[in-house]
Design an enzyme around this catalytic site. Structure first.
Site, PDB file in Angstrom:
ATOM      1  N   ARG A  72       0.756  -1.451  -0.056  1.00 23.18           N
ATOM      2  CA  ARG A  72       0.109   0.137  -0.072  1.00 23.18           C
ATOM      3  C   ARG A  72       0.820   1.189  -0.008  1.00 23.18           C
ATOM      4  NH1 ARG A  72      -2.060   1.054   4.203  1.00 23.18           N
ATOM      5  NH2 ARG A  72      -1.163  -0.422   5.721  1.00 23.18           N
ATOM      6  N   TYR A 212      -1.502  -3.771  -6.603  1.00 22.68           N
ATOM      7  CA  TYR A 212      -1.237  -4.544  -5.367  1.00 22.68           C
ATOM      8  C   TYR A 212      -2.148  -4.422  -4.236  1.00 22.68           C
ATOM      9  CZ  TYR A 212       2.048  -7.591  -2.624  1.00 22.68           C
ATOM     10  OH  TYR A 212       2.417  -8.380  -1.762  1.00 22.68           O
ATOM     11  N   CYS A 265       2.241  -7.490  14.363  1.00 27.36           N
ATOM     12  CA  CYS A 265       1.803  -7.935  15.900  1.00 27.36           C
ATOM     13  C   CYS A 265       1.560  -9.386  15.886  1.00 27.36           C
ATOM     14  CB  CYS A 265       0.921  -7.236  16.355  1.00 27.36           C
ATOM     15  SG  CYS A 265       1.529  -5.539  16.996  1.00 27.36           S
ATOM     16  N   ARG A 380       2.273 -12.031   0.122  1.00 26.40           N
ATOM     17  CA  ARG A 380       1.174 -12.483   0.483  1.00 26.40           C
ATOM     18  C   ARG A 380       0.378 -13.826   0.069  1.00 26.40           C
ATOM     19  NH1 ARG A 380      -1.397  -8.345   3.930  1.00 26.40           N
ATOM     20  NH2 ARG A 380       0.236  -6.832   3.976  1.00 26.40           N
TER      21      ARG A 380
HETATM   22  O1  TSX Z   1       2.256 -13.795  15.900  1.00 29.36           O
HETATM   23  C1  TSX Z   1       2.979 -13.669  16.926  1.00 29.36           C
HETATM   24  N1  TSX Z   1       1.976 -13.845  18.125  1.00 29.36           N
HETATM   25  C2  TSX Z   1       0.655 -13.646  18.248  1.00 29.36           C
HETATM   26  C3  TSX Z   1       0.243 -15.211  18.184  1.00 29.36           C
HETATM   27  C4  TSX Z   1      -1.199 -15.771  18.164  1.00 29.36           C
HETATM   28  N2  TSX Z   1       4.323 -13.437  17.119  1.00 29.36           N
HETATM   29  C5  TSX Z   1       4.847 -13.416  15.910  1.00 29.36           C
HETATM   30  C6  TSX Z   1       5.363 -11.992  15.094  1.00 29.36           C
HETATM   31  C7  TSX Z   1       4.470 -10.951  14.681  1.00 29.36           C
HETATM   32  C8  TSX Z   1       4.315 -11.121  13.309  1.00 29.36           C
HETATM   33  C9  TSX Z   1       5.015 -13.336  18.179  1.00 29.36           C
HETATM   34  N3  TSX Z   1       6.257 -13.154  18.305  1.00 29.36           N
HETATM   35  C10 TSX Z   1       4.319 -13.473  19.282  1.00 29.36           C
HETATM   36  C11 TSX Z   1       3.021 -13.710  19.269  1.00 29.36           C
HETATM   37  O2  TSX Z   1       2.374 -13.867  20.446  1.00 29.36           O
HETATM   38  N4  TSX Z   1       5.272 -13.296  20.226  1.00 29.36           N
HETATM   39  C12 TSX Z   1       6.363 -13.213  19.567  1.00 29.36           C
HETATM   40  C13 TSX Z   1       7.699 -13.118  20.162  1.00 29.36           C
HETATM   41  C14 TSX Z   1       8.385 -14.205  20.520  1.00 29.36           C
HETATM   42  C15 TSX Z   1       9.233 -14.790  19.425  1.00 29.36           C
HETATM   43  C16 TSX Z   1       9.632 -16.006  19.897  1.00 29.36           C
HETATM   44  C17 TSX Z   1       9.425 -17.000  20.910  1.00 29.36           C
HETATM   45  C18 TSX Z   1       8.666 -16.043  21.990  1.00 29.36           C
HETATM   46  C19 TSX Z   1       8.211 -15.031  21.653  1.00 29.36           C
HETATM   47  N5  TSX Z   1      10.124 -18.068  21.287  1.00 29.36           N
HETATM   48  C20 TSX Z   1      10.717 -19.012  20.465  1.00 29.36           C
HETATM   49  O3  TSX Z   1      10.862 -18.600  19.420  1.00 29.36           O
HETATM   50  C21 TSX Z   1      11.061 -20.123  21.055  1.00 29.36           C
END
Ligand code: TSX
Ligand code: MN
Length: 601
Positions: A72, A212, A265, A380
């Site tokens: 976008r 896109y 997120c 995507r």
């Molecule tokens: O999507 C994520 N969530 C929501 C899931 C239901 N991610 C992915 C990043 C966003 C695109 C996350 N990343 C989340 C999360 O709740 N938390 C984290 C941070 C994180 C990354 C890796 C680990 C723990 C927390 N641990 C290991 O990889 C082992």
């Protein structure tokens, strides 16, 4: 072709756009599988699509966009309200008459040599009282096949329009006329001239130059958020950048929640989450947009206006989102992901080790360890929601699903606790206004810089954001306090002193949803603080997690010093809205400041 249209106003508008854009051919889309198959065949011949392996990825295709047309374009997105103040300080405004004059020039003859497709679509289940119809005229067959997955599209929609039904006119062109005899390119676009223009007063959309995502699939961000947010203000409902999920506890009791998160997120991951606690189940109603209406019973009901997912591919894996992978196992369109030697797709994060012989998103051979990723970071998948293994049985309910909680999230390494419950609707509205995220991509500014994104609506609010805040406050007054959803703030991304994530996230987020569920049941204890109700020791289920007492406390305690900084930051941000900022939001800020200063917290 157009003779069969009974809707005279629709017919006249189409004729007007034909005269302006001068397409060589007109196709009225019926929305059938047969029609989509033929379009895909044509696009394969032209090189726009690559057919994927029929065994590994049945009915699926890969599209590679022009490298200048990959996302976008917010700086080229305009809200053309009558006055600049109506668009507000967070939107690009253009005078509607000046913009229309510019568009008339831009679109003049722009479809020459191309086919113009007439795409009638419904945002929301066909026939639902809450659904709204749009008609997109486009010279992009890629847009057509994506719209077919993302909306209810075709003949059924024309039928419900009857002779005089209301529709949002959407004009879209890739902006590259094709002189006779000239060979087309696989992804025509006109990045230097790209304009995405919204006219809230006439409820119309014009998009030029890009093929896109949200620039081209006009039902999604343009209609279901920017135009619909304006409709919602006029008609007293909410068009929100929210996922919707159903949560069932081990006793079989079910509640629905809606949640807004800025980008990066993991919103789609949460929308399709596999719960890590035994007996708990999450089902998906939608992953991106919620249209919410107050009903007679005083509750807020949500529909998902979309019919599919347009999800970011990189990072989607068996661990982060097995249900998304299952959803795009067949009949999917992939855009800008990498191609494997056996004609399947790959992207960073799909597997820990890449397969051999990967072709990158631009069609070049790629080696692990290369400077550039194999899949574009904004690549995507498009797939029908009906293919999601955990799609909620009520996802197409015309009344919508009753929302018990609204969650606001953000990616913050400190300050914002794992979960907090708003004291009341006004405080919850303040929480929404305070949504912000630390940037993850260097392209979006420095990594780790705070970006305010109120209600995760910053690029999607079709009018003055301060008036949008007021609309939220007004909706709270229109509802019945104890029947409206309670409002929560969450943050999965707190880090410790070593820079490590404290919270395991992903499926373990069910523990937070469980606390919210049990707050609504009245069984989870909380302590009241200036920033809301925080989980009482023991009320948040941390069983089986290896969290030290320090880690637990840094997840769910109020860190007064950091919060004083946060309120300073918000006070400064709110100045953007000048005297249009609703007083109750300033009062929330001042209340929190005073209580932080006076209380021993
Ligand atoms: O999507 C994520 N969530 C929501 C899931 C239901 N991610 C992915 C990043 C966003 C695109 C996350 N990343 C989340 C999360 O709740 N938390 C984290 C941070 C994180 C990354 C890796 C680990 C723990 C927390 N641990 C290991 O990889 C082992
Ligand atoms: Mn979104």
């Amino acid at each position: 072709m157009l003779d069969e249209l009974r809707h005279q106003k629709l017919k006249a508008w189409i004729q007007e756009i034909i005269e302006l854009c001068r397409p060589t051919k007109i196709v009225l889309c019926e929305g059938s599988e047969q029609e989509a198959r033929l379009l895909c065949e044509e696009m394969v011949k032209k090189g726009t699509l690559i057919a994927l392996d029929e065994k590994k990825r049945p009915g699926s295709f890969l599209a590679r966009s022009n490298p200048k047309d990959v996302a976008r374009v917010e700086e080229r997105t305009f809200i053309c309200s009558k006055t600049q103040i109506e668009a507000g300080p967070t939107n690009n405004w253009r005078d509607p008459d000046e913009m229309l004059t510019h568009l008339q020039q831009l679109f003049q003859g722009c479809m020459h040599g191309r086919t113009m497709y007439v795409v009638a679509f419904s945002m929301g289940p066909i026939g639902s009282h809450f659904s709204r119809v749009g008609v997109q005229l486009t010279d992009s067959p890629y847009a057509v096949i994506n719209m077919r997955l993302m909306t209810r599209m075709g003949k059924d929609v024309l039928d419900i329009l009857e002779e005089d039904g209301e529709f949002v006119p959407c004009v879209h062109s890739v902006g590259v006329p094709l002189p006779v005899g000239q060979k087309d390119v696989p992804w025509p676009c006109s990045p230097e001239k790209t304009v995405i223009a919204h006219f809230p007063h006439t409820k119309s959309i014009w998009s030029f130059g890009s093929g896109y995502g949200g620039n081209a699939l006009l039902g999604k961000k343009c209609f279901a958020l920017r135009i619909a947010s304006y409709m919602g203000k006029e008609e007293k409902w909410l068009a929100e950048h929210m996922l919707i999920v159903g949560i069932t506890n081990p006793n079989g009791k079910k509640r629905y929640v809606a949640a807004a998160f800025p980008s990066a997120c993991g919103k789609t991951n949460l929308a399709m989450m596999q719960a890590a606690l035994p007996g708990w189940k999450v089902e998906c109603v939608g992953d991106d947009i919620a249209w919410m209406h107050l009903a007679e019973d005083g509750r807020l009901y949500a529909i998902n206006p979309e019919a599919g997912f347009f999800g970011v591919a990189p990072g989607t894996s068996q661990r982060s989102n097995p249900n998304a992978l299952a959803t795009c196992r067949k009949n999917a369109i992939f855009t800008n992901v990498a191609l494997t030697s056996d004609k399947d797709v790959w992207w960073e994060g799909l597997t820990s080790a890449p397969p051999e012989g990967v072709i990158d998103w631009q069609g070049m051979p790629w080696q692990p360890g290369a400077a550039q990723p194999a899949a574009h970071p904004n690549s995507r998948f498009t797939a029908s929601a009906s293919q999601c293994p955990i799609i909620d049985p009520h996802w197409e309910d015309p009344q919508g699903v009753p929302i018990s909680a609204i969650i606001f999230g953000g990616r913050r390494s400190n300050t914002i606790p794992l979960v907090a419950e708003a004291l009341d609707w006004e405080h919850g509205t303040f929480m929404g206004a305070c949504v912000s995220s630390e940037t993850t991509a260097a392209a979006a500014g420095d990594i780790g810089k705070l970006r305010h994104d109120p209600f995760a609506m910053l690029p999607f609010c079709g009018y003055n954001m301060a008036d949008y805040f007021q609309h939220w406050l007004d909706m709270g007054k229109l509802g019945i306090a104890d029947r409206l959803p309670r409002i929560y703030s969450v943050n999965w991304f707190n880090k410790d002193a070593q820079g490590q994530y404290i919270w395991p996230g992903f499926g373990d987020n069910i523990r937070v949803l469980k606390w919210i569920f049990e707050r609504l049941d009245g069984t989870a204890a909380a302590k009241k603080t200036p920033i809301g109700y925080l989980p009482q020791e023991g009320s948040l289920d941390l069983s089986g997690l290896q969290l030290s007492p320090e880690q637990r406390s840094s997840l769910i305690s109020l860190q007064a010093g950091l919060w004083q900084n946060e309120m300073k930051e918000m006070r400064s941000y709110f100045q953007k809205f000048a005297d249009r900022l609703p007083k109750p939001l300033l009062q929330q800020l001042e209340r929190i400041e005073q209580q932080l200063a006076s209380e021993k917290v």
